[in-house]
Write a protein that holds these residues in place. Sequence first.
Motif, short mmCIF file in Angstrom:
data_model
loop_
_atom_site.label_atom_id
_atom_site.label_comp_id
_atom_site.label_asym_id
_atom_site.label_seq_id
_atom_site.Cartn_x
_atom_site.Cartn_y
_atom_site.Cartn_z
N ALA A 137 -92.75 -24.46 -27.26
CA ALA A 137 -94.08 -24.55 -26.67
C ALA A 137 -95.06 -24.39 -27.83
CB ALA A 137 -94.28 -23.45 -25.63
N ALA A 138 -96.24 -24.99 -27.71
CA ALA A 138 -97.13 -25.08 -28.88
C ALA A 138 -98.10 -23.90 -28.98
CB ALA A 138 -97.93 -26.37 -28.81
N ALA A 139 -98.14 -23.29 -30.15
CA ALA A 139 -99.09 -22.22 -30.45
C ALA A 139 -100.11 -22.74 -31.45
CB ALA A 139 -98.35 -21.03 -31.05
N GLU A 140 -101.30 -22.12 -31.46
CA GLU A 140 -102.28 -22.55 -32.45
C GLU A 140 -101.91 -22.05 -33.83
OE1 GLU A 140 -106.38 -22.33 -31.32
OE2 GLU A 140 -105.89 -22.99 -29.29
N ARG A 149 -96.02 -33.46 -28.85
CA ARG A 149 -96.84 -32.87 -27.78
C ARG A 149 -95.99 -31.95 -26.93
NH1 ARG A 149 -102.10 -35.95 -25.94
NH2 ARG A 149 -102.58 -33.88 -25.17
N PHE A 150 -96.35 -30.69 -26.92
CA PHE A 150 -95.64 -29.69 -26.11
C PHE A 150 -96.61 -28.98 -25.18
CE2 PHE A 150 -92.31 -30.27 -29.19
CZ PHE A 150 -91.16 -29.85 -28.57
N VAL A 151 -96.07 -28.37 -24.13
CA VAL A 151 -96.88 -27.49 -23.27
C VAL A 151 -97.26 -26.26 -24.11
CG1 VAL A 151 -95.86 -28.28 -21.10
CG2 VAL A 151 -94.84 -26.34 -22.29
N PRO A 152 -98.33 -25.54 -23.70
CA PRO A 152 -98.78 -24.42 -24.54
C PRO A 152 -97.89 -23.18 -24.48
CG PRO A 152 -100.15 -24.62 -22.58
CD PRO A 152 -99.24 -25.81 -22.58
N LEU A 153 -97.84 -22.47 -25.57
CA LEU A 153 -97.25 -21.14 -25.63
C LEU A 153 -98.32 -20.18 -25.11
CD1 LEU A 153 -94.66 -19.71 -26.89
CD2 LEU A 153 -96.14 -19.18 -28.82
N LEU A 154 -98.02 -19.50 -24.00
CA LEU A 154 -99.02 -18.65 -23.36
C LEU A 154 -98.63 -17.18 -23.49
CD1 LEU A 154 -99.47 -20.78 -20.09
CD2 LEU A 154 -101.01 -20.70 -22.07
N ASP A 155 -99.64 -16.32 -23.53
CA ASP A 155 -99.37 -14.88 -23.61
C ASP A 155 -99.01 -14.33 -22.23
OD1 ASP A 155 -99.75 -14.36 -26.31
OD2 ASP A 155 -101.93 -14.33 -26.07
N GLY A 156 -98.16 -13.34 -22.22
CA GLY A 156 -97.83 -12.63 -20.98
C GLY A 156 -96.82 -13.37 -20.13
N MET A 157 -96.44 -12.74 -19.00
CA MET A 157 -95.44 -13.34 -18.12
C MET A 157 -96.07 -14.32 -17.14
SD MET A 157 -92.58 -12.21 -19.06
CE MET A 157 -91.48 -12.65 -17.70
N GLY A 158 -95.28 -15.31 -16.67
CA GLY A 158 -95.75 -16.28 -15.68
C GLY A 158 -95.71 -15.68 -14.27
N GLN A 159 -96.25 -16.42 -13.31
CA GLN A 159 -96.33 -15.94 -11.92
C GLN A 159 -94.96 -15.86 -11.25
OE1 GLN A 159 -98.95 -14.79 -10.40
NE2 GLN A 159 -100.40 -15.24 -12.05
N SER A 177 -98.44 -30.60 -34.57
CA SER A 177 -97.50 -30.89 -35.65
C SER A 177 -96.25 -30.07 -35.48
CB SER A 177 -98.09 -30.50 -37.01
OG SER A 177 -99.07 -31.41 -37.37
N LEU A 178 -95.12 -30.73 -35.65
CA LEU A 178 -93.87 -29.98 -35.68
C LEU A 178 -93.72 -29.43 -37.10
CD1 LEU A 178 -91.48 -29.34 -33.83
CD2 LEU A 178 -90.29 -31.25 -34.85
N GLY A 199 -84.16 -16.56 -45.98
CA GLY A 199 -83.30 -17.74 -45.99
C GLY A 199 -83.26 -18.42 -44.61
N GLY A 200 -83.85 -17.76 -43.63
CA GLY A 200 -83.85 -18.29 -42.26
C GLY A 200 -84.87 -19.41 -42.07
N ILE A 201 -84.68 -20.16 -41.00
CA ILE A 201 -85.55 -21.31 -40.69
C ILE A 201 -86.09 -21.16 -39.27
CG2 ILE A 201 -85.61 -23.83 -40.31
CD1 ILE A 201 -83.35 -24.08 -42.38
N MET A 202 -87.37 -21.48 -39.12
CA MET A 202 -87.98 -21.55 -37.78
C MET A 202 -88.61 -22.92 -37.62
SD MET A 202 -90.65 -19.05 -35.83
CE MET A 202 -91.50 -18.48 -37.26
N VAL A 203 -88.42 -23.54 -36.46
CA VAL A 203 -89.04 -24.84 -36.16
C VAL A 203 -89.92 -24.66 -34.94
CG1 VAL A 203 -88.59 -27.23 -35.47
CG2 VAL A 203 -87.14 -26.14 -37.20
N LEU A 204 -91.16 -25.12 -35.04
CA LEU A 204 -92.08 -24.95 -33.90
C LEU A 204 -93.23 -25.95 -33.96
CD1 LEU A 204 -94.35 -21.81 -34.43
CD2 LEU A 204 -93.26 -23.03 -36.28
N PRO A 205 -93.76 -26.31 -32.78
CA PRO A 205 -94.97 -27.14 -32.76
C PRO A 205 -96.21 -26.25 -32.91
CG PRO A 205 -94.11 -26.86 -30.52
CD PRO A 205 -93.25 -26.03 -31.42
N VAL A 206 -97.13 -26.67 -33.76
CA VAL A 206 -98.35 -25.91 -33.99
C VAL A 206 -99.56 -26.80 -33.74
CG1 VAL A 206 -99.72 -24.67 -35.71
CG2 VAL A 206 -97.26 -24.32 -35.63
N GLY A 207 -100.52 -26.28 -32.97
CA GLY A 207 -101.73 -27.05 -32.70
C GLY A 207 -102.24 -26.73 -31.32
N GLN A 208 -103.39 -27.31 -30.97
CA GLN A 208 -103.98 -27.04 -29.66
C GLN A 208 -103.19 -27.76 -28.57
OE1 GLN A 208 -108.15 -27.86 -30.08
NE2 GLN A 208 -108.46 -25.86 -31.01
N SER A 209 -103.16 -27.15 -27.39
CA SER A 209 -102.27 -27.66 -26.35
C SER A 209 -102.73 -29.00 -25.80
CB SER A 209 -102.17 -26.64 -25.22
OG SER A 209 -103.44 -26.41 -24.67
#
Length: 213
Positions: free
Chosen positions: A151-154, A202-212, A182-183, A167-177
Amino acid sequence: MTSRAEQQMAFVFALRQRGVKDKRVLEAMEKIDRGEFVKGLFSERSYEDMPLPIACGQTISQPSVVGIMTQALDVQPRHKVLEVGTGSGYQAAILSQLARRVYTVDRHKRLVDEAQAVFDKLGLTNITTLAADGTRGLPEQAPFDRIIVTAAAEDTPGPLLAELKVGGIMVLPVGQSDAVQSLIKVTRTETGYDYDELLPVRFVPLLDGMGQD
Ligand code: SAH
């Protein structure tokens, strides 16, 4: 009506065409049936290279993007991997074929429960699912060899950077939802972090907190 074998051939062809070349990734994606993770109306489109709606207003990612992200993550058999954004569970299932253990978290408990049911059905026993806010990381299991955020974070969440091994790797989409993102591939070095930009996504947004639900 196309046969399952023809669908499978077209599926793998699309992956290769989009640049998924890693043999282990292709094998994992041939083995894990995406159709198990798509429910209802959209299930007949499971083998097309497109994102599809799932419960809770979320999406299962496009297969070629799953392939590209998995390939960039360079998962090895002894690795402990964290996925933020379980969604349907499809990406976690692919990772389970490549890693020793996969921890996958989602802020929607319903999605976590549904994904767990599919993992049980498929006998994927090396995946641990948790309903949690992944922006905080997973301190009780850290550090991780690999982290993938679907999910995309700013910005890259700080706790996730901290939980990556040297030595670790992280892959993530960054940008506005609501825009093209950008991956990014982040590699932790002895002294800091290296960033590589891979492709627009294009990914759905990374949101704070738990969902409903
Ligand atoms: N990897 C999934 C696709 C995920 S869609 C698959 O293979 O199907 C993105 C997911 O990220 C959604 O399910 C959404 O609920 C989840 N998400 C968004 N913000 C989150 C957060 N802070 N913590 C955990 N999950 C989050």
